[in-house]
Design a protein around this motif. Structure first.
Motif, mmCIF file in Angstrom:
data_model
loop_
_atom_site.group_PDB
_atom_site.id
_atom_site.type_symbol
_atom_site.label_atom_id
_atom_site.label_comp_id
_atom_site.label_asym_id
_atom_site.label_seq_id
_atom_site.Cartn_x
_atom_site.Cartn_y
_atom_site.Cartn_z
ATOM 1 N N VAL A 210 0.838 -1.205 0.000
ATOM 2 C CA VAL A 210 0.000 0.000 0.000
ATOM 3 C C VAL A 210 0.870 1.252 0.000
ATOM 4 C CG1 VAL A 210 -1.705 1.326 1.321
ATOM 5 C CG2 VAL A 210 -1.934 -1.156 1.116
ATOM 6 N N ILE A 211 1.916 1.243 0.803
ATOM 7 C CA ILE A 211 2.806 2.410 0.879
ATOM 8 C C ILE A 211 3.516 2.636 -0.451
ATOM 9 C CG2 ILE A 211 4.851 3.362 2.025
ATOM 10 C CD1 ILE A 211 4.009 1.802 4.530
ATOM 11 N N GLU A 212 3.991 1.567 -1.068
ATOM 12 C CA GLU A 212 4.677 1.706 -2.357
ATOM 13 C C GLU A 212 3.728 2.234 -3.429
ATOM 14 O OE1 GLU A 212 8.312 -1.526 -2.277
ATOM 15 O OE2 GLU A 212 6.344 -2.202 -2.998
ATOM 16 N N GLN A 213 2.484 1.769 -3.427
ATOM 17 C CA GLN A 213 1.517 2.228 -4.421
ATOM 18 C C GLN A 213 1.180 3.701 -4.247
ATOM 19 O OE1 GLN A 213 -1.719 -0.520 -3.834
ATOM 20 N NE2 GLN A 213 -0.921 -2.009 -5.297
ATOM 21 N N ASN A 214 1.157 4.163 -3.012
ATOM 22 C CA ASN A 214 0.771 5.547 -2.744
ATOM 23 C C ASN A 214 1.931 6.526 -2.845
ATOM 24 O OD1 ASN A 214 -2.223 5.968 -1.648
ATOM 25 N ND2 ASN A 214 -1.543 3.946 -0.994
ATOM 26 N N THR A 215 3.146 6.058 -2.613
ATOM 27 C CA THR A 215 4.301 6.968 -2.655
ATOM 28 C C THR A 215 5.112 6.835 -3.941
ATOM 29 O OG1 THR A 215 5.780 5.369 -1.566
ATOM 30 C CG2 THR A 215 4.493 6.857 -0.143
ATOM 31 N N GLY A 216 4.959 5.699 -4.616
ATOM 32 C CA GLY A 216 5.765 5.467 -5.811
ATOM 33 C C GLY A 216 7.196 5.120 -5.506
ATOM 34 N N ALA A 217 7.520 4.905 -4.235
ATOM 35 C CA ALA A 217 8.888 4.610 -3.824
ATOM 36 C C ALA A 217 9.079 3.102 -3.688
ATOM 37 C CB ALA A 217 9.196 5.291 -2.496
ATOM 38 N N LYS A 218 10.290 2.638 -3.991
ATOM 39 C CA LYS A 218 10.642 1.242 -3.786
ATOM 40 C C LYS A 218 11.247 1.111 -2.393
ATOM 41 C CE LYS A 218 11.597 -3.071 -4.670
ATOM 42 N NZ LYS A 218 10.506 -4.091 -4.670
ATOM 43 N N LEU A 219 10.599 0.331 -1.547
ATOM 44 C CA LEU A 219 11.028 0.200 -0.157
ATOM 45 C C LEU A 219 12.015 -0.952 0.000
ATOM 46 C CD1 LEU A 219 7.539 0.755 1.484
ATOM 47 C CD2 LEU A 219 9.422 2.395 1.348
ATOM 48 N N PRO A 220 12.865 -0.894 1.026
ATOM 49 C CA PRO A 220 13.844 -1.975 1.242
ATOM 50 C C PRO A 220 13.157 -3.319 1.483
ATOM 51 C CG PRO A 220 14.320 -0.052 2.628
ATOM 52 C CD PRO A 220 12.982 0.184 2.017
ATOM 53 N N ASP A 221 13.879 -4.391 1.172
ATOM 54 C CA ASP A 221 13.315 -5.730 1.339
ATOM 55 C C ASP A 221 12.947 -6.017 2.789
ATOM 56 O OD1 ASP A 221 13.577 -6.237 -1.358
ATOM 57 O OD2 ASP A 221 15.500 -7.258 -1.163
ATOM 58 N N ASP A 222 13.711 -5.465 3.718
ATOM 59 C CA ASP A 222 13.449 -5.738 5.142
ATOM 60 C C ASP A 222 12.544 -4.676 5.776
ATOM 61 O OD1 ASP A 222 15.195 -3.573 5.191
ATOM 62 O OD2 ASP A 222 16.452 -4.385 6.804
ATOM 63 N N PHE A 223 11.909 -3.841 4.952
ATOM 64 C CA PHE A 223 11.028 -2.794 5.466
ATOM 65 C C PHE A 223 9.947 -3.387 6.368
ATOM 66 C CE2 PHE A 223 7.240 -0.014 4.893
ATOM 67 C CZ PHE A 223 7.760 1.146 5.448
ATOM 68 N N GLN A 224 9.746 -2.778 7.537
ATOM 69 C CA GLN A 224 8.755 -3.162 8.542
ATOM 70 C C GLN A 224 9.118 -4.446 9.295
ATOM 71 O OE1 GLN A 224 4.921 -3.062 6.470
ATOM 72 N NE2 GLN A 224 4.585 -0.975 7.188
ATOM 73 N N SER A 225 10.299 -4.979 9.072
ATOM 74 C CA SER A 225 10.747 -6.095 9.912
ATOM 75 C C SER A 225 11.204 -5.551 11.259
ATOM 76 C CB SER A 225 11.904 -6.842 9.239
ATOM 77 O OG SER A 225 13.077 -6.029 9.225
ATOM 78 N N ALA A 226 11.240 -6.415 12.264
ATOM 79 C CA ALA A 226 11.712 -5.989 13.576
ATOM 80 C C ALA A 226 13.128 -5.437 13.492
ATOM 81 C CB ALA A 226 11.660 -7.170 14.553
ATOM 82 N N GLU A 227 13.941 -6.048 12.636
ATOM 83 C CA GLU A 227 15.327 -5.607 12.500
ATOM 84 C C GLU A 227 15.400 -4.206 11.890
ATOM 85 O OE1 GLU A 227 15.106 -9.852 13.108
ATOM 86 O OE2 GLU A 227 14.078 -8.554 11.660
ATOM 87 N N PHE A 228 14.532 -3.934 10.924
ATOM 88 C CA PHE A 228 14.460 -2.599 10.325
ATOM 89 C C PHE A 228 14.005 -1.580 11.365
ATOM 90 C CE2 PHE A 228 12.180 0.803 8.165
ATOM 91 C CZ PHE A 228 13.023 1.144 7.121
ATOM 92 N N GLN A 229 13.007 -1.944 12.170
ATOM 93 C CA GLN A 229 12.501 -1.024 13.191
ATOM 94 C C GLN A 229 13.544 -0.764 14.274
ATOM 95 O OE1 GLN A 229 10.159 0.451 12.147
ATOM 96 N NE2 GLN A 229 8.394 -0.741 11.505
ATOM 97 N N LEU A 230 14.375 -1.760 14.562
ATOM 98 C CA LEU A 230 15.457 -1.556 15.531
ATOM 99 C C LEU A 230 16.465 -0.541 14.996
ATOM 100 C CD1 LEU A 230 16.887 -2.377 18.183
ATOM 101 C CD2 LEU A 230 18.016 -4.202 16.891
ATOM 102 N N LYS A 231 16.852 -0.688 13.722
ATOM 103 C CA LYS A 231 17.784 0.257 13.103
ATOM 104 C C LYS A 231 17.197 1.663 13.037
ATOM 105 C CE LYS A 231 18.406 -2.132 9.331
ATOM 106 N NZ LYS A 231 18.904 -2.551 7.978
ATOM 107 N N SER A 232 15.870 1.740 12.903
ATOM 108 C CA SER A 232 15.189 3.030 12.787
ATOM 109 C C SER A 232 14.879 3.653 14.152
ATOM 110 C CB SER A 232 13.887 2.870 11.987
ATOM 111 O OG SER A 232 14.150 2.332 10.704
ATOM 112 N N GLY A 233 15.139 2.925 15.227
ATOM 113 C CA GLY A 233 14.943 3.468 16.568
ATOM 114 C C GLY A 233 13.552 3.302 17.136
ATOM 115 N N PHE A 234 12.728 2.472 16.499
ATOM 116 C CA PHE A 234 11.356 2.295 16.993
ATOM 117 C C PHE A 234 11.244 1.223 18.076
ATOM 118 C CE2 PHE A 234 10.398 4.492 13.017
ATOM 119 C CZ PHE A 234 9.413 5.378 13.437
#
Length: 260
Positions: A210-234
């Motif tokens: 949904v995010i890719e369709q609305n933003t037109g951006a290609k997101l990383p393969d690990d987007f929204q994984s726990a590991e991605f959220q850890l790197k992002s500080g969430f």
């Protein structure tokens, strides 16, 4: 298939339930973190025979008369063995008293309806009254569409209860499990004093597609994984299931009164 066997959600191999249970529902073949029934998770985490369920008798209603909702609830009860999408109670972990809740994705993807909100708000009020910490295990697809705007109101209701609990200086620790999405992520799942996650858990709001369709951006393969959220500080850390009981005991030791 026999009730004595479980099919892994990733490799689709059949594993003896006893083997899966002894391995924290982690597939011994591929290492996939499969979903744990809420009472099994509580058994892994809590001291023997200390869990006391709270608010389990509240009955799910049909507040907006949504078509076929009653049938969906009946099916979810049969599939999950529970009467709603969250299990709440009081227990001790490592000798430390705590309140806790565990969300159940086998019940309508642990969607957040009015009874889920009622139970969670009541649990935080109980914890505030008894000056206890709260440990929460989240898993959800988001708000329950069959209850309309009333399901969205649970975000504010539970968040207010969390705020009152926090204002009293009490600990709220959240473990994000797969998947934690939608309105649950946008409210009480991200309000913990300490937020941890299980390895590879999906954590986010809207889905990646949904995010890719609305933003037109290609997101990383690990987007929204726990590991991605850890790197992002969430999240503050990723804790394996076999280590979670010890981790919770250490955190409760810093914040809680030793039970007698």
């Amino acid at each position: 298939m026999s009730n004595d066997c479980v099919v892994c959600g990733k490799c689709k191999q059949t594993v003896a339930r006893s083997e899966m249970d002894s391995n924290y529902y982690i597939c011994p073949i591929c290492g996939k973190y499969n979903r744990i029934p809420p009472r099994a998770r509580i058994e892994y985490l809590t001291d023997k025979d200390t869990f006391c369920e709270l608010y389990g008798n509240e009955i799910t209603a049909d507040p907006i008369a949504f078509p076929e909702y009653g049938n969906k609830i009946s099916s979810a009860k049969q599939k999950s063995g529970e009467n709603e999408a969250v299990l709440c109670g009081r227990a001790s972990i490592g000798g430390y008293e705590t309140c806790m809740f565990v969300m159940n994705p086998e019940f309508m993807m642990a969607s957040m309806g009015t009874v889920v909100g009622d139970r969670l708000a009541a649990l935080f009020e109980y914890a505030l009254l008894h000056k206890l910490p709260v440990i929460g295990y989240t898993a959800s697809g988001g708000a329950r569409m069959q209850e309309g705007v009333l399901s969205l109101m649970q975000m504010a209701k539970v968040s207010l209860a969390v705020k009152k609990h926090s204002d009293a200086g009490l600990l709220y620790l959240v473990c994000l499990t797969d998947p934690t999405m939608g309105g649950v992520t946008a409210s009480f799942a991200m309000l913990g004093d300490v937020i941890i996650a299980e390895p590879s858990a999906q954590v986010g709001f809207a889905g990646k597609r949904v995010i890719e369709q609305n933003t037109g951006a290609k997101l990383p393969d690990d987007f929204q994984s726990a590991e991605f959220q850890l790197k992002s500080g969430f999240v503050d850390g990723i804790v394996e299931r076999k280590d979670q009981r010890d981790y919770l005991t250490k955190m409760l030791a810093l914040h809680s009164r030793k039970s007698k």
